[in-house]
Scaffold this motif. Structure first.
Motif, PDB file in Angstrom:
ATOM      1  N   MET A  44      48.711  44.685  49.288  1.00 34.53           N
ATOM      2  CA  MET A  44      47.405  45.223  48.921  1.00 34.53           C
ATOM      3  C   MET A  44      47.510  46.676  48.472  1.00 34.53           C
ATOM      4  O   MET A  44      48.160  47.489  49.139  1.00 34.53           O
ATOM      5  N   MET A  77      48.451  49.827  50.971  1.00 28.31           N
ATOM      6  CA  MET A  77      47.878  49.853  52.316  1.00 28.31           C
ATOM      7  C   MET A  77      49.002  49.807  53.341  1.00 28.31           C
ATOM      8  O   MET A  77      50.010  49.126  53.146  1.00 28.31           O
ATOM      9  N   SER A  82      42.783  50.181  58.196  1.00 26.80           N
ATOM     10  CA  SER A  82      41.923  49.255  57.462  1.00 26.80           C
ATOM     11  C   SER A  82      42.034  49.569  55.974  1.00 26.80           C
ATOM     12  O   SER A  82      42.548  50.630  55.582  1.00 26.80           O
ATOM     13  N   GLN A 104      32.654  48.042  49.526  1.00 30.23           N
ATOM     14  CA  GLN A 104      33.716  47.473  48.700  1.00 30.23           C
ATOM     15  C   GLN A 104      33.166  47.330  47.287  1.00 30.23           C
ATOM     16  O   GLN A 104      31.980  47.044  47.096  1.00 30.23           O
ATOM     17  N   HIS A 177      35.060  40.204  41.813  1.00 30.89           N
ATOM     18  CA  HIS A 177      36.243  39.520  42.315  1.00 30.89           C
ATOM     19  C   HIS A 177      36.861  38.772  41.138  1.00 30.89           C
ATOM     20  O   HIS A 177      36.157  38.048  40.435  1.00 30.89           O
ATOM     21  N   MET A 202      29.048  39.577  41.504  1.00 35.64           N
ATOM     22  CA  MET A 202      27.901  39.306  42.374  1.00 35.64           C
ATOM     23  C   MET A 202      27.005  40.531  42.497  1.00 35.64           C
ATOM     24  O   MET A 202      27.437  41.571  43.017  1.00 35.64           O
TER      25      MET A 202
ATOM     26  N   MET B  44      47.913  39.199  53.653  1.00 33.99           N
ATOM     27  CA  MET B  44      46.598  38.594  53.453  1.00 33.99           C
ATOM     28  C   MET B  44      46.588  37.149  53.934  1.00 33.99           C
ATOM     29  O   MET B  44      47.490  36.376  53.605  1.00 33.99           O
ATOM     30  N   GLN B 104      33.592  35.007  46.823  1.00 32.77           N
ATOM     31  CA  GLN B 104      34.186  35.626  48.006  1.00 32.77           C
ATOM     32  C   GLN B 104      33.091  35.721  49.062  1.00 32.77           C
ATOM     33  O   GLN B 104      31.919  35.941  48.744  1.00 32.77           O
ATOM     34  N   HIS B 107      35.739  39.980  53.743  1.00 30.67           N
ATOM     35  CA  HIS B 107      37.036  40.656  53.838  1.00 30.67           C
ATOM     36  C   HIS B 107      37.064  41.322  55.204  1.00 30.67           C
ATOM     37  O   HIS B 107      36.265  42.232  55.465  1.00 30.67           O
ATOM     38  N   ASP B 109      39.584  43.279  57.810  1.00 31.82           N
ATOM     39  CA  ASP B 109      40.883  43.873  58.139  1.00 31.82           C
ATOM     40  C   ASP B 109      41.106  43.776  59.642  1.00 31.82           C
ATOM     41  O   ASP B 109      40.172  44.010  60.425  1.00 31.82           O
ATOM     42  N   ALA B 116      44.802  41.038  56.722  1.00 30.61           N
ATOM     43  CA  ALA B 116      43.466  41.086  56.121  1.00 30.61           C
ATOM     44  C   ALA B 116      43.070  39.652  55.792  1.00 30.61           C
ATOM     45  O   ALA B 116      43.843  38.929  55.146  1.00 30.61           O
ATOM     46  N   ILE B 118      40.838  37.234  53.684  1.00 29.65           N
ATOM     47  CA  ILE B 118      40.047  37.170  52.462  1.00 29.65           C
ATOM     48  C   ILE B 118      39.488  35.756  52.417  1.00 29.65           C
ATOM     49  O   ILE B 118      40.227  34.793  52.165  1.00 29.65           O
ATOM     50  N   PHE B 120      36.447  32.756  51.465  1.00 24.30           N
ATOM     51  CA  PHE B 120      35.585  32.319  50.375  1.00 24.30           C
ATOM     52  C   PHE B 120      34.565  31.298  50.850  1.00 24.30           C
ATOM     53  O   PHE B 120      34.850  30.501  51.757  1.00 24.30           O
ATOM     54  N   LEU B 175      27.925  39.518  51.227  1.00 30.80           N
ATOM     55  CA  LEU B 175      29.360  39.740  51.173  1.00 30.80           C
ATOM     56  C   LEU B 175      29.656  40.653  52.353  1.00 30.80           C
ATOM     57  O   LEU B 175      29.084  41.747  52.445  1.00 30.80           O
ATOM     58  N   HIS B 177      32.180  42.882  54.757  1.00 31.90           N
ATOM     59  CA  HIS B 177      33.432  43.637  54.777  1.00 31.90           C
ATOM     60  C   HIS B 177      33.467  44.395  56.094  1.00 31.90           C
ATOM     61  O   HIS B 177      32.488  45.061  56.433  1.00 31.90           O
ATOM     62  N   VAL B 179      36.038  45.668  59.848  1.00 26.07           N
ATOM     63  CA  VAL B 179      37.296  45.869  60.548  1.00 26.07           C
ATOM     64  C   VAL B 179      37.192  45.207  61.916  1.00 26.07           C
ATOM     65  O   VAL B 179      36.228  45.450  62.649  1.00 26.07           O
TER      66      VAL B 179
END
Lengths: 209, 209
Positions: A44, A77, A82, A104, A177, A202, B44, B104, B107, B109, B116, B118, B120, B175, B177, B179
């Motif tokens: 990443m 990363m 994170s 994001q 994405h 989106m 990932m 998506q 996400h 972390d 991470a 990811i 969908f 969406l 995102h 940690v």
């Protein structure tokens, strides 16, 4: 079969072979002595599109690849951080800029080089200063109309900035994405060597602005 | 200083040491003989929340960790594929289900384990069938009210399913995102060992449904 990227075993120092382990559809690097499998996985790259008073922060690269070309602050990363924290760290290292991450912004996969770009919208934070870090020759804020699209370092960054400017102009932000399909071996910034595929765009509403 | 994970050099077979290379803020595995740096980066995990007629597809794990517990189809992304393609591949391998990825969804972390997620949103696609792959004991569709939250394999999957059910019930998709902060060394599914931090929850409009 992939080329041999790992010649010796990390665990025992034995020689490595590329084989398909039983039950695995992929070719793997496997130790001839102890059987250790040395997996290679996509990495990443995390970074920020930093906005300040309607301008965007760019860094002129002091290192290869693409020395002398412009990019947003971004880098690999690290384990233990994170993606947003990594994006903030890279922004400080490359542009000596403190930022506040807003959300994001994009996830771009680049399968041919095994990378995924995880990019964030951010705004410059106190003390609102910036200067060149060791990997940058110059750091500057650009008006949208002045972004040097013919001198951008990477396909992923060109694509990001073009979508960002569209979103900025329309006032409707998106979470992007997609997949960047590159010609294998092409230069990182050759505009004829890549295309954006499977693009999900989106529309998003941000609560934290 | 991190523990030594790589004892021998992949390139020359020499012994490795953990040092901070000049100009690097991180500790790295560096070869004492040839200077090769063996980087360790976060990986990932890609997967799908698959919906069909208002129900969600889950797999009971046939392998450790968390054998016998339920999860969504997910696994490590491979070099050469996109994250969405990897999520589709894992869904086919673990549940023998063909799906159409819609967008998506999340996400997450997990810095303490260098991963991470990811993930969908997807819907079951023709021929609308599923069965256990080699890594699953059982595959089934669950009504939202019947999801076995006390038997979910991983913190990331519990968090995903809880948000998914909220979004599904309200009709407003997001969406996500964030940690996942885990206690180092905790069991993958201990509900007391993790918390969600820095959660950005962005309302989205989907054009491709």
């Amino acid at each position: 079969m992939p080329r041999l990227q790992s010649k010796f075993c990390r665990m025992c120092g034995g020689s490595m072979a590329i084989i398909q382990p039983e039950g695995d559809k992929e070719w793997r690097h496997v130790c001839n002595s102890c059987g250790y499998i040395d997996y290679f996985n996509p990495r990443m790259v995390v970074g920020c599109v930093v906005e300040h008073e309607g301008k965007i922060l760019l860094c002129k690269r002091a290192i290869e690849p693409c020395r002398g070309l412009w990019t947003i602050p971004a880098g690999f990363m690290e384990i233990g951080e994170s993606s947003a924290a990594g994006a903030e760290r890279e922004t400080y290292e490359e542009a000596h800029a403190r930022v506040q991450v807003l959300s994001q912004y994009a996830h771009w996969d680049i399968p041919v080089i095994g990378q995924a770009y995880i990019l964030f919208r951010a705004k410059l934070a106190s003390p609102f200063t910036f200067s060149s870090g060791p990997e940058s020759l110059e750091v500057a804020l650009f008006d949208p109309a002045s972004i040097p699209f013919d001198q951008i370092a990477f396909s992923s960054i060109s694509i990001t900035l073009r979508h960002y400017l569209q979103d900025m102009a329309s006032g409707q932000w998106h979470l992007h994405h997609g997949v960047i399909d590159k010609v294998p071996g092409a230069a990182p910034n050759d505009p004829a060597s890549f295309q954006l595929k499977d693009h999900f765009s989106m529309p998003v509403t941000l609560s934290q602005q």
